[in-house]
Design an enzyme around this catalytic site. Structure first.
Site, PDB file in Angstrom:
ATOM      1  N   ASP A   1      40.721   1.296 118.300  1.00  0.00           N
ATOM      2  CA  ASP A   1      40.310   1.128 117.175  1.00  0.00           C
ATOM      3  C   ASP A   1      41.154   0.582 116.309  1.00  0.00           C
ATOM      4  O   ASP A   1      40.669   0.044 114.835  1.00  0.00           O
ATOM      5  CB  ASP A   1      38.931   1.923 116.448  1.00  0.00           C
ATOM      6  CG  ASP A   1      39.610   2.957 116.051  1.00  0.00           C
ATOM      7  OD1 ASP A   1      40.934   3.558 116.498  1.00  0.00           O
ATOM      8  OD2 ASP A   1      39.122   3.503 116.099  1.00  0.00           O
TER       9      ASP A   1
ATOM     10  N   GLU B   1      37.219   2.999 125.476  1.00  0.00           N
ATOM     11  CA  GLU B   1      37.210   3.841 124.585  1.00  0.00           C
ATOM     12  C   GLU B   1      36.374   3.340 123.728  1.00  0.00           C
ATOM     13  O   GLU B   1      36.636   3.249 122.584  1.00  0.00           O
ATOM     14  CB  GLU B   1      37.789   4.631 123.268  1.00  0.00           C
ATOM     15  CG  GLU B   1      37.507   5.912 122.971  1.00  0.00           C
ATOM     16  CD  GLU B   1      38.824   6.432 121.706  1.00  0.00           C
ATOM     17  OE1 GLU B   1      39.187   5.305 120.836  1.00  0.00           O
ATOM     18  OE2 GLU B   1      39.313   7.222 122.157  1.00  0.00           O
TER      19      GLU B   1
ATOM     20  N   GLU C   1      38.728   1.288 110.943  1.00  0.00           N
ATOM     21  CA  GLU C   1      38.460   1.409 112.692  1.00  0.00           C
ATOM     22  C   GLU C   1      37.057   0.722 113.014  1.00  0.00           C
ATOM     23  O   GLU C   1      36.965   0.037 113.828  1.00  0.00           O
ATOM     24  CB  GLU C   1      39.171   2.697 112.848  1.00  0.00           C
ATOM     25  CG  GLU C   1      40.335   2.827 112.743  1.00  0.00           C
ATOM     26  CD  GLU C   1      41.403   3.605 111.236  1.00  0.00           C
ATOM     27  OE1 GLU C   1      40.426   3.260 110.468  1.00  0.00           O
ATOM     28  OE2 GLU C   1      41.876   3.570 110.879  1.00  0.00           O
TER      29      GLU C   1
ATOM     30  N   HIS D   1      45.403  12.006 108.078  1.00  0.00           N
ATOM     31  CA  HIS D   1      46.430  11.408 107.742  1.00  0.00           C
ATOM     32  C   HIS D   1      45.768   9.941 107.900  1.00  0.00           C
ATOM     33  O   HIS D   1      45.845   8.500 107.238  1.00  0.00           O
ATOM     34  CB  HIS D   1      47.067  10.726 108.791  1.00  0.00           C
ATOM     35  CG  HIS D   1      46.221   9.629 110.288  1.00  0.00           C
ATOM     36  ND1 HIS D   1      45.491  10.989 111.279  1.00  0.00           N
ATOM     37  CD2 HIS D   1      46.435   8.986 110.170  1.00  0.00           C
ATOM     38  CE1 HIS D   1      44.468  10.051 111.849  1.00  0.00           C
ATOM     39  NE2 HIS D   1      45.033   9.073 111.680  1.00  0.00           N
TER      40      HIS D   1
ATOM     41  N   ARG E   1      43.481   6.759 106.465  1.00  0.00           N
ATOM     42  CA  ARG E   1      43.283   5.734 105.744  1.00  0.00           C
ATOM     43  C   ARG E   1      42.212   6.227 103.771  1.00  0.00           C
ATOM     44  O   ARG E   1      42.541   5.784 102.530  1.00  0.00           O
ATOM     45  CB  ARG E   1      42.904   4.163 105.846  1.00  0.00           C
ATOM     46  CG  ARG E   1      43.911   3.317 104.763  1.00  0.00           C
ATOM     47  CD  ARG E   1      43.708   1.705 105.886  1.00  0.00           C
ATOM     48  NE  ARG E   1      44.519   2.146 107.026  1.00  0.00           N
ATOM     49  CZ  ARG E   1      45.532   1.163 106.602  1.00  0.00           C
ATOM     50  NH1 ARG E   1      46.250   0.994 105.650  1.00  0.00           N
ATOM     51  NH2 ARG E   1      47.298   1.618 107.672  1.00  0.00           N
TER      52      ARG E   1
ATOM     53  N   HIS F   1      51.831  12.555 108.400  1.00  0.00           N
ATOM     54  CA  HIS F   1      51.722  11.886 109.427  1.00  0.00           C
ATOM     55  C   HIS F   1      52.877  10.902 108.327  1.00  0.00           C
ATOM     56  O   HIS F   1      53.377  11.425 106.898  1.00  0.00           O
ATOM     57  CB  HIS F   1      50.188  11.092 109.428  1.00  0.00           C
ATOM     58  CG  HIS F   1      50.434   9.991 109.729  1.00  0.00           C
ATOM     59  ND1 HIS F   1      51.101   8.677 109.014  1.00  0.00           N
ATOM     60  CD2 HIS F   1      50.160   9.171 110.790  1.00  0.00           C
ATOM     61  CE1 HIS F   1      51.000   7.732 109.753  1.00  0.00           C
ATOM     62  NE2 HIS F   1      49.487   7.863 111.028  1.00  0.00           N
TER      63      HIS F   1
HETATM   64  C1  UD1 Z   1      47.244   3.778 112.656  1.00  0.00           C
HETATM   65  C2  UD1 Z   1      45.782   3.756 113.257  1.00  0.00           C
HETATM   66  C3  UD1 Z   1      44.487   4.201 112.981  1.00  0.00           C
HETATM   67  C4  UD1 Z   1      45.279   6.016 113.622  1.00  0.00           C
HETATM   68  C5  UD1 Z   1      46.774   5.632 113.521  1.00  0.00           C
HETATM   69  C6  UD1 Z   1      47.343   7.218 113.759  1.00  0.00           C
HETATM   70  C7  UD1 Z   1      45.264   1.393 112.552  1.00  0.00           C
HETATM   71  C8  UD1 Z   1      44.807   0.192 111.374  1.00  0.00           C
HETATM   72  N1  UD1 Z   1      45.472   2.287 111.850  1.00  0.00           N
HETATM   73  O1  UD1 Z   1      47.605   4.325 111.242  1.00  0.00           O
HETATM   74  O2  UD1 Z   1      43.505   4.599 113.565  1.00  0.00           O
HETATM   75  O3  UD1 Z   1      44.128   7.228 113.760  1.00  0.00           O
HETATM   76  O4  UD1 Z   1      47.712   4.782 113.077  1.00  0.00           O
HETATM   77  O5  UD1 Z   1      48.936   7.463 113.571  1.00  0.00           O
HETATM   78  O6  UD1 Z   1      45.377   0.938 112.891  1.00  0.00           O
HETATM   79  N2  UD1 Z   1      54.684   5.081 109.843  1.00  0.00           N
HETATM   80  C9  UD1 Z   1      56.629   5.357 109.770  1.00  0.00           C
HETATM   81  N3  UD1 Z   1      57.028   5.649 110.858  1.00  0.00           N
HETATM   82  C10 UD1 Z   1      55.889   5.483 112.341  1.00  0.00           C
HETATM   83  C11 UD1 Z   1      54.558   5.525 112.439  1.00  0.00           C
HETATM   84  C12 UD1 Z   1      54.234   4.959 110.796  1.00  0.00           C
HETATM   85  O7  UD1 Z   1      57.214   5.775 109.446  1.00  0.00           O
HETATM   86  O8  UD1 Z   1      56.188   5.749 113.354  1.00  0.00           O
HETATM   87  C13 UD1 Z   1      54.403   4.582 108.722  1.00  0.00           C
HETATM   88  C14 UD1 Z   1      54.702   3.180 108.136  1.00  0.00           C
HETATM   89  O9  UD1 Z   1      55.363   3.102 106.239  1.00  0.00           O
HETATM   90  C15 UD1 Z   1      53.514   2.658 107.863  1.00  0.00           C
HETATM   91  C16 UD1 Z   1      52.328   3.281 108.099  1.00  0.00           C
HETATM   92  O10 UD1 Z   1      53.230   4.883 108.117  1.00  0.00           O
HETATM   93  O11 UD1 Z   1      53.817   1.305 107.275  1.00  0.00           O
HETATM   94  C17 UD1 Z   1      51.354   3.344 108.077  1.00  0.00           C
HETATM   95  O12 UD1 Z   1      51.454   2.816 109.891  1.00  0.00           O
HETATM   96  P1  UD1 Z   1      50.197   1.998 110.168  1.00  0.00           P
HETATM   97  O13 UD1 Z   1      49.955   2.026 112.237  1.00  0.00           O
HETATM   98  O14 UD1 Z   1      49.612   0.790 109.962  1.00  0.00           O
HETATM   99  O15 UD1 Z   1      48.545   3.235 110.297  1.00  0.00           O
HETATM  100  P2  UD1 Z   1      48.193   4.719 110.673  1.00  0.00           P
HETATM  101  O16 UD1 Z   1      47.672   4.856 108.737  1.00  0.00           O
HETATM  102  O17 UD1 Z   1      49.620   5.317 111.364  1.00  0.00           O
END
Ligand code: UD1
Length: 368
Positions: A107, A129, A143, A210, A212, A243
């Site tokens: 999702d 899934e 999601e 973590h 949103r 996270h």
């Molecule tokens: C995303 C998924 C969520 C999942 C989660 C797992 C969407 C809408 N959400 O959310 O469903 O549960 O991943 O983790 O796709 N960042 C880093 N390094 C990383 C990863 C993330 O710095 O390796 C930071 C960055 O600032 C990035 C932010 O986290 O912009 C958000 O990452 P993003 O993938 O947009 O959203 P998640 O909250 O991780």
């Protein structure tokens, strides 16, 4: 009469598997392994790089090597920015690779972008899934909407549980497009756990947060509850791999940084997370994947969310939905940490989410 020219090469179905975040990598890996064992298909793997640092150790642990790495992550990316860049970048891979199937998982924004890009190119979408629902577009956000939309676009849908399958059928998805497979997370977990020694039991609570929809006030409430628990149980360690999202790291440090028995750690690689999960007493999480993994090791889970699209663990009595209200979180966790019978009632090893053979079932369906 001349016979027609025999085809020189028989066309093998070309399958492109797309992922971008840590949980997707974990859950597509068993499908990639199963596809790679089949000589009748060609498989390519594409990472959008929606996650960067958090993805690499999981890829290494599971032997996932992307053929295409789109490297899309930006600090503090917005949903629309990431979605638009991912649609364009996956489209380029589609025009080069010309797959017969595009496989997406779950999702996330990556899954949504992959499905939409494939749909626009008239490439068939297979959704792993499929069918999980809360029925509330605000939880999980975004999601729930992503999963619904991908299910509408998909030609083949792989629900992990009977409940998810029934949800799809009730929405009018034709039964011949739906295959109940189990969740591939169980396959991945079995592979990782097989390489580990006996678990090291610790007086430890494993925490992950973590989501949103919890950013802001709900997250502050969760952290207040964790602080209160840490003060009530000074001999218990609260281990929290944080996270990397700045909306999480900042508030986590501010609220919990000074407490001696709270360890705010870097995100763990998958093997280390599985080790921690096997050895802990209790799990407090809003993660979907950890809700699915904990019952394999008989660890009670308190779900820090108002609703869950994975109610199977709750119905089985091994997880409880506690929301983000501090009093409720503290009361429920305190009971499990002090009342051995209450803990034992939830600490049962079972696996309501799959049987470890989902990757093989999905590969067989795609090859067929
Ligand atoms: C995303 C998924 C969520 C999942 C989660 C797992 C969407 C809408 N959400 O959310 O469903 O549960 O991943 O983790 O796709 N960042 C880093 N390094 C990383 C990863 C993330 O710095 O390796 C930071 C960055 O600032 C990035 C932010 O986290 O912009 C958000 O990452 P993003 O993938 O947009 O959203 P998640 O909250 O991780």
């Amino acid at each position: 009469m001349s016979s027609p020219e025999p085809a020189l090469v028989s066309a093998r179905p070309r399958i492109l598997v797309v992922y971008g975040t840590r949980p997707e990598a974990i859950k597509v890996a068993p499908i990639v392994w199963a596809l790679a064992r089949r000589s009748e298909v060609t498989v390519e793997v594409c990472s959008t790089g929606q996650h960067r640092e958090m993805l690499a150790p999981v890829e290494a642990a599971l032997g996932l090597v992307p053929d295409h790495d789109l490297d899309l992550m930006r600090p503090d990316q917005t949903l629309n920015d990431l979605l638009s860049r991912a649609v364009v970048a996956v489209d380029r891979v589609l025009t080069r690779s010309r797959p017969d199937w595009l496989v997406v998982q779950g999702d996330t924004t990556t899954a949504m972008a992959g499905a939409l890009a494939a749909f626009h190119r008239r490439v068939r979408v297979a959704h792993v899934e499929a069918g999980l629902r809360t029925g509330d577009l605000g939880h999980p956000f975004p999601e729930e909407a992503n999963r619904l939309l991908i299910d509408r676009l998909a030609s083949l849908l792989f629900p992990p549980t009977a409940r998810a399958r029934d949800a799809l059928l009730a929405e009018g998805v034709p039964a011949e497009r739906v295959l109940l497979t189990g969740n591939t997370v169980v396959d991945a977990l079995e592979r990782i756990a097989a390489g580990l020694g006996p678990p090291v039991e610790r007086d430890e609570v494993l925490v992950t947060v973590h989501r949103r929809e919890s950013f802001g006030e709900p997250l502050a409430r969760i952290f207040r509850a964790l602080g209160e628990l840490a003060r009530r149980f000074p001999a218990t360690r609260f281990f929290y791999p944080v996270h990397r999202n700045p909306n999480v790291t900042g508030p986590a440090r501010a609220a919990l940084g000074g407490l001696p028995n709270v360890e705010l750690a870097e995100p763990l690689d998958y093997v280390a997370l599985v080790e921690r999960l096997r050895g802990c007493r209790l799990v407090l999480t809003d993660s979907g994947g950890i809700q699915e993994e904990a019952p394999t090791f008989g660890k009670p889970v308190l779900v820090l969310r108002e609703t869950t699209e994975r109610p199977e663990g709750i119905e089985a009595g091994v997880a409880a939905l506690v929301g983000t209200d501090p009093e409720r979180i503290v009361a429920t966790a305190s009971r499990l940490l002090t009342d051995a019978a209450a803990h034992a009632a939830m600490a049962r090893r079972l696996q309501p989410y799959g049987d470890g053979k989902a990757g093989e079932r999905i590969a067989a369906a795609l090859a067929g």
